[in-house]
Design a protein around this motif. Structure first.
Motif, PDB file in Angstrom:
ATOM      1  N   TRP A 149       9.606  12.610  -4.686  1.00 48.88           N
ATOM      2  CA  TRP A 149       9.318  12.022  -3.358  1.00 48.88           C
ATOM      3  C   TRP A 149       7.816  12.039  -3.184  1.00 48.88           C
ATOM      4  N   GLN A 150       7.288  11.057  -2.400  1.00 46.42           N
ATOM      5  CA  GLN A 150       5.862  11.064  -2.098  1.00 46.42           C
ATOM      6  C   GLN A 150       5.626  10.426  -0.729  1.00 46.42           C
ATOM      7  N   SER A 151       4.655  10.969  -0.028  1.00 50.19           N
ATOM      8  CA  SER A 151       4.369  10.497   1.335  1.00 50.19           C
ATOM      9  C   SER A 151       3.881   9.058   1.338  1.00 50.19           C
ATOM     10  N   ALA A 152       3.268   8.599   0.230  1.00 52.48           N
ATOM     11  CA  ALA A 152       2.765   7.222   0.168  1.00 52.48           C
ATOM     12  C   ALA A 152       3.889   6.208   0.326  1.00 52.48           C
ATOM     13  N   GLU A 153       5.123   6.601  -0.006  1.00 49.82           N
ATOM     14  CA  GLU A 153       6.256   5.687   0.152  1.00 49.82           C
ATOM     15  C   GLU A 153       6.883   5.783   1.538  1.00 49.82           C
ATOM     16  N   HIS A 154       6.329   6.657   2.373  1.00 51.34           N
ATOM     17  CA  HIS A 154       6.835   6.831   3.736  1.00 51.34           C
ATOM     18  C   HIS A 154       5.655   6.892   4.712  1.00 51.34           C
ATOM     19  N   PRO A 155       4.842   5.822   4.781  1.00 52.86           N
ATOM     20  CA  PRO A 155       3.648   5.850   5.641  1.00 52.86           C
ATOM     21  C   PRO A 155       4.034   5.939   7.114  1.00 52.86           C
ATOM     22  N   THR A 156       3.083   6.393   7.920  1.00 49.69           N
ATOM     23  CA  THR A 156       3.303   6.437   9.370  1.00 49.69           C
ATOM     24  C   THR A 156       2.572   5.251  10.002  1.00 49.69           C
ATOM     25  N   ASP A 157       1.348   5.467  10.468  1.00 51.63           N
ATOM     26  CA  ASP A 157       0.597   4.357  11.065  1.00 51.63           C
ATOM     27  C   ASP A 157      -0.574   3.920  10.203  1.00 51.63           C
ATOM     28  N   THR A 158      -0.757   4.564   9.031  1.00 52.10           N
ATOM     29  CA  THR A 158      -1.955   4.349   8.218  1.00 52.10           C
ATOM     30  C   THR A 158      -1.589   4.021   6.779  1.00 52.10           C
ATOM     31  N   CYS A 159      -2.311   3.040   6.232  1.00 54.24           N
ATOM     32  CA  CYS A 159      -2.195   2.691   4.808  1.00 54.24           C
ATOM     33  C   CYS A 159      -3.528   3.009   4.144  1.00 54.24           C
ATOM     34  N   LEU A 160      -3.507   3.900   3.159  1.00 54.42           N
ATOM     35  CA  LEU A 160      -4.710   4.311   2.448  1.00 54.42           C
ATOM     36  C   LEU A 160      -4.882   3.480   1.168  1.00 54.42           C
ATOM     37  N   PRO A 161      -6.085   3.476   0.590  1.00 50.24           N
ATOM     38  CA  PRO A 161      -6.286   2.747  -0.667  1.00 50.24           C
ATOM     39  C   PRO A 161      -5.288   3.188  -1.726  1.00 50.24           C
ATOM     40  N   GLY A 162      -4.716   2.215  -2.429  1.00 53.87           N
ATOM     41  CA  GLY A 162      -3.750   2.493  -3.475  1.00 53.87           C
ATOM     42  C   GLY A 162      -2.313   2.544  -3.025  1.00 53.87           C
ATOM     43  N   VAL A 163      -2.070   2.647  -1.702  1.00 49.63           N
ATOM     44  CA  VAL A 163      -0.708   2.717  -1.181  1.00 49.63           C
ATOM     45  C   VAL A 163      -0.077   1.325  -1.217  1.00 49.63           C
ATOM     46  N   HIS A 164       1.195   1.254  -1.632  1.00 54.30           N
ATOM     47  CA  HIS A 164       1.925  -0.011  -1.673  1.00 54.30           C
ATOM     48  C   HIS A 164       2.653  -0.198  -0.353  1.00 54.30           C
ATOM     49  N   LEU A 165       2.231  -1.207   0.392  1.00 48.45           N
ATOM     50  CA  LEU A 165       2.826  -1.496   1.697  1.00 48.45           C
ATOM     51  C   LEU A 165       3.707  -2.728   1.553  1.00 48.45           C
ATOM     52  N   GLY A 166       5.029  -2.520   1.505  1.00 48.64           N
ATOM     53  CA  GLY A 166       5.892  -3.672   1.282  1.00 48.64           C
ATOM     54  C   GLY A 166       7.357  -3.313   1.294  1.00 48.64           C
ATOM     55  N   MET A 167       8.081  -3.729   0.204  1.00 45.49           N
ATOM     56  CA  MET A 167       9.530  -3.574   0.166  1.00 45.49           C
ATOM     57  C   MET A 167       9.989  -3.331  -1.269  1.00 45.49           C
ATOM     58  N   ASN A 168      10.898  -2.364  -1.400  1.00 46.88           N
ATOM     59  CA  ASN A 168      11.542  -2.109  -2.685  1.00 46.88           C
ATOM     60  C   ASN A 168      12.756  -3.030  -2.793  1.00 46.88           C
TER      61      ASN A 168
END
Length: 821
Positions: A149-168
């Motif tokens: 598990w990783q927090s990058a796959e469960h963002p809150t209000d912020t997207c950091l560099p390298g984070v994938h913001l989308g859909m599996n």
């Protein structure tokens, strides 16, 4: 030797062991955290622990991740238990449980948050949680390193560099951003941003998980169509990926020292932000551009005004439904009547019924009904007859509205059709006459008590305020707060009685100063000349300028007004103005002379002008674009200065101008001919500045002929225009200090863009948006014709290039100005 090693181990065990464990980047079953304990990423960039949000009252605590160093403000980028706070972090615990999940237990041992990895419970292998330098909290097997598990796959209000913001696409899981409820509560708010679930390459923001009010536009290979300002931004690498497994947007930073985040704000806007050297978050781009375009941003009956602070207000007869949430930036509850409606279903508008109050300057809502009514009174009565009717307007025909009114906006001026809002008759001024006697008696009783108390505390309070006001204002400015109304004496002391003059311009002289309590350097402009605006108008205009923020615009910290003395307080730019870097006058950094730096300065200045022309609520025409008004911070990021001052000092300024302003040498032909002025005048001035950035010399100075290229002799803008139109090599136009070291494709784009900008016919000049796109290489630039006005100036080049150039230009401008008048 063995005894020495043993002694060192004993010292570490006694004195340093606990500190080392606290500084670890790992949480496990044997090393949980609680209270003030935290874990820090290996490179020291991010920290995870318990925190209480600023403005939350200090009673609710959460587990979150925030920046550890560089960023001076605690800025959470991820929150675990955002909807379920805990009361006592000292007795709460974050650990890796026996089933392999990260779990947070509160003071009574109840699990309030878990990573919920179902596969983890089926294995006996130990797991650990590690905070990485990317800001990602990763749960993985201690043996083998399998990521569970990783927090990058469960963002809150912020997207950091390298984070994938989308859909599996395999699991159907979405990774949306969800705003905080308010500044003190990270619980999921009203706004959600995510990828289009139907499969198109665009993102949208929805209100209340149901209504979409903004879209990024589809990905065109370089950027999203609805966000042109992100196109090929030189400090970011944007990408959109869509394959069989997933569709997602991500971005990276070529410069590892940069700090950036993409945030869905409490207000419903998504913003790309960068941490600036001035110790504040600067906005790179925002969607929607206008805050008032966010759906229901001020809630029912709330009125939006981007020029005010706060931006939401309640109309006459109404007050915030939740004052506490309102102060924390959560306006979703909107406004409610001061007194409940007393609808009697009839036509009575006395104190026992309802009445209407006008809302001057407020826009009319959509979705109205239109009953038959021959007059404003008939329209009013039609609304009174229905208890669900909340507002009416009559402008030749009757319009009625029902229920809570959303998306009201203060237009800043009179509306042709005035909106009338339903209130209790008790809130209408005319209905209070019957209670006047009772009110007067009550006032007399209360006043006698207040007067006695006031006499006692008046002197003490006055003296205290006098001592504290200056300190408060100065601290607020030093800490990067909102626009500050400084006392004149405070600014005078900060500048040592205006002793260090940095320069002067069209609107006044500029002095260097330092704010106490932090040593923040400031630049203070003393406005000079006749100010034909009153105190109230001056403050209003300055506040309008103060809310305009962009990475390529100089930030206004505050102002001061004392009688006829008007001061504007800006951030100080350590590298001075562009003219000093290009033409000398002060030591210039070596990097400032490189072509790469020059091209980025030109691009940044164009972006700043684009924001003034199209990104603000009201279009702002600068009127005085020149190298002196383009400042450079310590990283050589360009900042356009003096925007909005033409309007502040003018008597009759609007979108179309007829009064000559600006600096000779950068004035568009329409200034002299008397044609009304538009934003294209700024485009012309920018073109002239762009030519100077290329050459490193003032346009009006003579270029001597050389053996290699005799055609270089003459008025430089004309020389450049002829070379561009003929398709000749352009490297001879470069500043000789560059020694030919330049990107020839960028040079060609810059010269073509500049020559299009200085066309005589403003209709042929590009917009600043087209300029930015052209410099970015997004659109192709055709070969421009040679402007007639440049040919006319070139014919008199022997006189123009003489030592009397300045006098000639002055005579030239006076002749044409008098002639046009």
């Amino acid at each position: 030797m063995a005894s020495t090693v043993l002694l060192l181990l004993m010292v570490v065990a006694i004195h340093g062991g606990s500190d080392w464990s606290f500084a670890s980047d790992t949480i496990s079953a044997d090393s949980p955290i609680s209270g003030d304990q935290t874990v820090v990423s290996r490179g020291g960039k991010f920290e995870l622990g318990f925190f209480s949000p600023a403005g939350g009252g200090g009673s609710n605590y959460y587990v979150g991740i925030w920046y550890k160093k560089v960023v001076s403000q605690r800025t959470p980028v991820w929150v675990a238990n955002r909807a379920v706070p805990i009361a006592d972090p000292a007795s709460s615990r974050l650990a890796v449980a026996a089933n392999g999940n990260i779990v947070l237990t509160n003071e009574v041992g109840k699990v309030v948050w878990s990573s919920n990895v179902s596969s983890a419970s089926g294995s006996t292998a130990a797991a650990v949680a590690v905070i990485l330098d990317t800001g990602n909290l990763v749960l993985r097997r201690e043996s083998g390193g399998e990521v569970l598990w990783q927090s990058a796959e469960h963002p809150t209000d912020t997207c950091l560099p390298g984070v994938h913001l989308g859909m599996n696409k395999i699991t159907g899981d979405m990774q949306p951003l969800v705003s905080w409820k308010n500044a003190g509560d990270p619980a999921p708010g009203m706004f959600t941003m995510g990828i289009d679930p139907d499969g198109s390459s665009q993102y949208s923001i929805t209100w209340n998980r149901s209504l979409t009010f903004w879209s990024s536009g589809k990905w065109n290979g370089d950027a999203f169509a609805g966000i042109p300002e992100m196109i090929s931004h030189y400090k970011y690498d944007f990408k959109f990926v869509s394959d069989a497994n997933a569709s997602y947007f991500a971005y990276s930073l070529p410069d590892p020292t940069m700090i950036s985040r993409l945030v869905l704000d409490v207000s419903g806007q998504v913003s790309m932000m960068m941490w600036a050297p001035s110790a504040e978050w600067m906005i790179i781009w925002t969607g929607p551009h206008r805050l008032c375009d966010v759906y229901a941003v001020c809630g029912a009956f709330g009125v939006c005004n981007e020029k005010s602070e706060p931006y939401c207000s309640c109309p006459p007869g109404f007050r915030p439904s939740s004052a506490g949430d309102w102060e924390l930036g959560d306006h979703s509850h909107g406004c409610r009547r001061n007194n409940p409606s007393r609808c009697d279903g009839g036509t009575n508008s006395s104190v026992h019924g309802d009445a209407f109050l006008p809302a001057p300057g407020v826009s009319l809502p959509i979705n109205s009904s239109s009953p038959q009514a021959s007059s404003a009174r008939d329209c009013e009565l039609a609304c009174l007859r229905s208890c669900n009717c909340t507002a009416y307007s009559y402008g030749g025909h009757c319009s009625l509205w029902y229920g809570g009114l959303l998306n009201l906006e203060d237009t800043g001026g009179a509306m042709d059709d005035l909106l009338y809002l339903r209130v209790s008759a008790m809130d209408v001024p005319s209905s209070k006459g019957r209670k006047r006697t009772v009110v007067f008696v009550s006032i007399a009783v209360v006043a006698s008590i207040i007067l006695a108390l006031s006499i006692i505390v008046f002197v003490v309070v006055r003296m205290y305020r006098k001592r504290q006001r200056s300190k408060t204002f100065m601290q607020a400015a030093s800490e990067g707060g909102g626009l500050v109304a400084f006392k004149y004496g405070d600014v005078r002391r900060a500048t040592k009685n205006f002793s260090e003059k940095l320069g002067g311009g069209s609107f006044g002289s500029v002095y260097k100063g330092t704010l106490p309590g932090g040593g923040v350097a400031i630049a203070v402009k003393k406005l000079e000349g006749s100010l034909c605006v009153g105190e109230k108008q001056f403050r209003n205009e300055v506040r309008t300028i103060g809310v305009i923020q962009h990475v390529n615009l100089v930030r206004l910290r505050g102002f001061s007004s004392r009688g006829g003395d008007r001061l504007l307080v800006y951030d100080h730019m350590p590298n001075g103005s562009l003219d000093k870097v290009l033409f000398g006058g002060s030591p210039a950094p070596a990097a400032a002379l490189s072509w790469r730096a020059r091209f980025q300065i030109a691009l940044g200045a164009a972006r700043g002008l684009l924001y003034l022309h199209e990104g603000c609520r009201d279009c702002i025409i600068h009127c005085d674009i020149k190298p002196e008004n383009i400042l450079l911070d310590k990283d050589l990021v360009p900042k356009v200065a003096d925007f909005g001052l033409a309007k502040l000092l003018a008597r009759d300024f609007s979108r179309v101008l007829t009064t000559v302003r600006g600096t000779i040498g950068y004035l568009a032909p329409e200034w002299i001919s008397g044609v009304p002025i538009t934003v294209k005048a700024d485009v012309y001035s920018y073109g002239m500045v762009l030519l100077e950035i290329v050459s490193g010399r003032r346009n009006a100075r003579c270029w001597p002929a050389t053996e290699q290229d005799p055609s270089l002799s003459g008025y430089f803008p004309l020389v450049a225009a002829r070379k561009v139109s003929r398709g000749e090599a352009l490297d001879g136009l470069l500043d000789e200090r560059l020694r030919g070291d330049a990107d020839l494709r960028e040079l060609e784009r810059a010269c073509r863009v500049a020559c299009w900008c200085v066309q005589d016919d403003e209709a042929r000049r590009p917009t600043m948006e087209q300029v930015v796109q052209a410099l970015d290489g997004v659109v192709a630039v055709d070969v421009p014709p040679v402007p007639t006005s440049l040919q006319a100036l070139g014919e008199g080049s022997a006189f123009l290039m003489s030592a009397r150039t300045s006098a000639y230009l002055d005579d030239f401008s006076r002749y044409h100005i008098q002639d046009s008048s």
